[in-house]
Design an enzyme around this catalytic site. Structure first.
Site, PDB file in Angstrom:
ATOM      1  N   SER A   1       0.858  -1.188   0.000  1.00 42.14           N
ATOM      2  CA  SER A   1       0.000   0.000   0.000  1.00 42.14           C
ATOM      3  C   SER A   1       0.891   1.234   0.000  1.00 42.14           C
ATOM      4  O   SER A   1       1.803   1.348   0.830  1.00 42.14           O
ATOM      5  CB  SER A   1      -0.867  -0.016   1.269  1.00 42.14           C
ATOM      6  OG  SER A   1      -1.544   1.212   1.408  1.00 42.14           O
ATOM      7  N   ALA A   2       0.633   2.169  -0.923  1.00 45.82           N
ATOM      8  CA  ALA A   2       1.489   3.370  -1.024  1.00 45.82           C
ATOM      9  C   ALA A   2       1.409   4.245   0.222  1.00 45.82           C
ATOM     10  O   ALA A   2       2.415   4.746   0.718  1.00 45.82           O
ATOM     11  CB  ALA A   2       1.102   4.176  -2.259  1.00 45.82           C
TER      12      ALA A   2
ATOM     13  N   CYS B   1      -8.695   1.374  10.505  1.00 46.70           N
ATOM     14  CA  CYS B   1      -9.534   1.029   9.358  1.00 46.70           C
ATOM     15  C   CYS B   1     -10.943   0.712   9.819  1.00 46.70           C
ATOM     16  O   CYS B   1     -11.884   0.794   9.058  1.00 46.70           O
ATOM     17  CB  CYS B   1      -8.969  -0.172   8.630  1.00 46.70           C
ATOM     18  SG  CYS B   1      -7.284   0.104   8.071  1.00 46.70           S
TER      19      CYS B   1
HETATM   20  N1  PMP Z   1      -3.453  -4.541   5.080  1.00 48.36           N
HETATM   21  C1  PMP Z   1      -2.949  -3.989   6.194  1.00 48.36           C
HETATM   22  C2  PMP Z   1      -2.080  -4.802   7.091  1.00 48.36           C
HETATM   23  C3  PMP Z   1      -3.248  -2.665   6.507  1.00 48.36           C
HETATM   24  O1  PMP Z   1      -2.745  -2.120   7.614  1.00 48.36           O
HETATM   25  C4  PMP Z   1      -4.092  -1.929   5.643  1.00 48.36           C
HETATM   26  C5  PMP Z   1      -4.492  -0.508   5.964  1.00 48.36           C
HETATM   27  N2  PMP Z   1      -4.997  -0.337   7.248  1.00 48.36           N
HETATM   28  C6  PMP Z   1      -4.578  -2.550   4.489  1.00 48.36           C
HETATM   29  C7  PMP Z   1      -4.242  -3.859   4.252  1.00 48.36           C
HETATM   30  C8  PMP Z   1      -5.453  -1.817   3.522  1.00 48.36           C
HETATM   31  O2  PMP Z   1      -4.658  -0.965   2.720  1.00 48.36           O
HETATM   32  P1  PMP Z   1      -5.287   0.166   1.816  1.00 48.36           P
HETATM   33  O3  PMP Z   1      -5.649   1.286   2.725  1.00 48.36           O
HETATM   34  O4  PMP Z   1      -4.161   0.528   0.861  1.00 48.36           O
HETATM   35  O5  PMP Z   1      -6.428  -0.422   1.094  1.00 48.36           O
END
Ligand code: PMP
Length: 394
Positions: free
Chosen positions: A206-207, A331
């Site tokens: 993820s960028a 998240c």
């Molecule tokens: N996997 C992990 C371990 C993460 O920490 C996150 C972001 N919280 C993601 C996936 C999702 O990444 P993105 O925000 O780029 O969709």
């Protein structure tokens, strides 16, 4: 205005100057990377440069990098794409083993696939109290049952920072002719990643976790590995992910990848600052728990339990004091729910609801850390004694 200290890098890291510079230069970009004219070639050149940078970050070949909208899409593409391709090529995957501490973008896909794919069995790989995958349990899961397996285990956990023994997991997987997907969203710039040496079949990035822009990421998977595309349309990304690439964000991602590699040079300094932060809290308040303390952890992450105080209240109090942190995983913030990561480590629901995550970055200063310590300890002073403490107090 209260001075801010941003200590939530695992939710989203601040944009690096290297990324914003390259993006600013490309803001007036006109061409579509698929077009043959000069404008198109300019967009394509920016994307291909980033592809090299991202490949180098993880020890992969540029042709293995598929740009996506982030790690969520990369995780979806990995699980659905590998299982879908297995069905198409006759090398059917019949077992999907997902660690109990994966991000929701893996867990939710696994749950959906369990319903959608006939004959697919989905199981959870347990973790020990320290937050590391239980290799003995994994070994017997691989031995029991028949059919090809796909494993999904993250490189490092976003809530606790606990680092998983990926090379050992890959070796177990390959002994059993299984495939390994690894969500490495939180790892770059914090631990060295070598996709080839570790033996990872598909790796998500993820960028915005490494100082690039939000809304870009990649799935790194061998160019010769069968993968069923999930977005259909044009032939972009070698027919593996259709849609005009977000050249601007991808260029920022590439610049951030190159810069993140340099962070490793001072990773011990970051670990020392994080350890100092935890030690100062502990000294002042022995009631504070540090989750994953005994396991190898990312240098920047601290997941602490504030016994007797709800995490949401602590996050608000700290925000008012100018400190940005999160309760469990950001998240899922907005929705108050128990962390599945802490639950998998055997932490009870009450204690899990008292855990906050503080995550630092290479530019975090001692002064910011000092303010965070003071703010957390000030919040601890407001703690209401529990019933039994009140009863016995003075
Ligand atoms: N996997 C992990 C371990 C993460 O920490 C996150 C972001 N919280 C993601 C996936 C999702 O990444 P993105 O925000 O780029 O969709």
């Amino acid at each position: 205005m209260t001075e801010r200290a941003y200590l939530d890098w695992n939710a989203s890291a601040p944009l690096r100057p290297e990324a914003s510079d390259v993006m600013r230069d490309l803001l007036s970009l006109t061409g579509n990377a698929s077009s043959v004219h000069a404008e198109g070639r300019k967009a394509r050149a920016a994307i291909e440069r980033a592809r090299l940078q991202v490949a180098e970050l993880v020890g992969a070949a540029p042709g293995d990098v598929i740009f996506t909208s982030g790690a969520t899409e990369a995780n979806n593409l990995a699980l659905r794409g590998l299982i879908g391709a297995g069905a198409e090529t006759g090398e059917r995957i019949t077992r999907l083993f997902v660690s109990a501490i994966e991000h929701d973008s893996v867990r939710a896909v696994a749950a959906a696939l369990a319903v959608q794919v006939p004959g697919l069995r989905v199981s959870e790989i347990p973790v020990g109290a320290g937050g590391r995958v239980d290799l003995t349990a994994l070994r017997s899961m691989l031995m029991e049952g028949k059919g090809r397996a796909l494993l999904s285990v993250m490189a490092a956990n976003n809530e606790t920072g606990v680092i998983q023994p990926i090379a050992e997991i890959a070796a177990l997987a390959h002994e059993a002719d299984a495939l390994l997907h690894c969500d490495a969203a939180q790892a770059p710039g914090r631990i060295a990643i070598d996709r080839a040496a570790w033996g990872i079949d598909a790796l998500s990035l993820s960028a915005h976790k490494i100082g690039g822009p939000q809304g870009a990421g990649a799935l790194v998977v061998g160019a010769d590995r069968a993968l069923q595309p999930q977005l259909l349309g044009g032939g972009q990304e070698a027919n593996r992910r259709a849609g005009t690439q977000n050249a601007l964000a991808i260029a920022g991602f590439g610049a951030a990848a190159a810069a993140a590699m340099r962070d490793l040079a001072d990773i011990d300094g970051l670990a020392a600052r994080r350890d100092g932060f935890e030690a100062a809290l502990r000294r002042a308040d022995p009631g504070i728990t540090i989750y994953g303390e005994g396991a190898p952890r990312l240098a920047n992450t601290s997941c602490i339990g504030l016994a007797g105080q709800r995490a949401e209240t602590a996050v608000i109090a700290l925000d008012l004091a100018g400190i940005a942190v999160s309760a469990g995983s950001a998240c899922s913030s907005g929705k108050v729910r128990t962390s599945h990561v802490l639950a998998a480590m055997g932490v009870n629901a009450e204690a899990a609801g008292e855990a906050i995550r503080i995550s630092f970055g290479p530019t975090t200063t001692d002064e910011e850390i000092g303010r965070a310590i003071n703010a957390i300890l000030a919040h601890r002073q407001n703690r209401q004694p529990k019933e039994y403490e009140r009863a016995t107090a003075g």
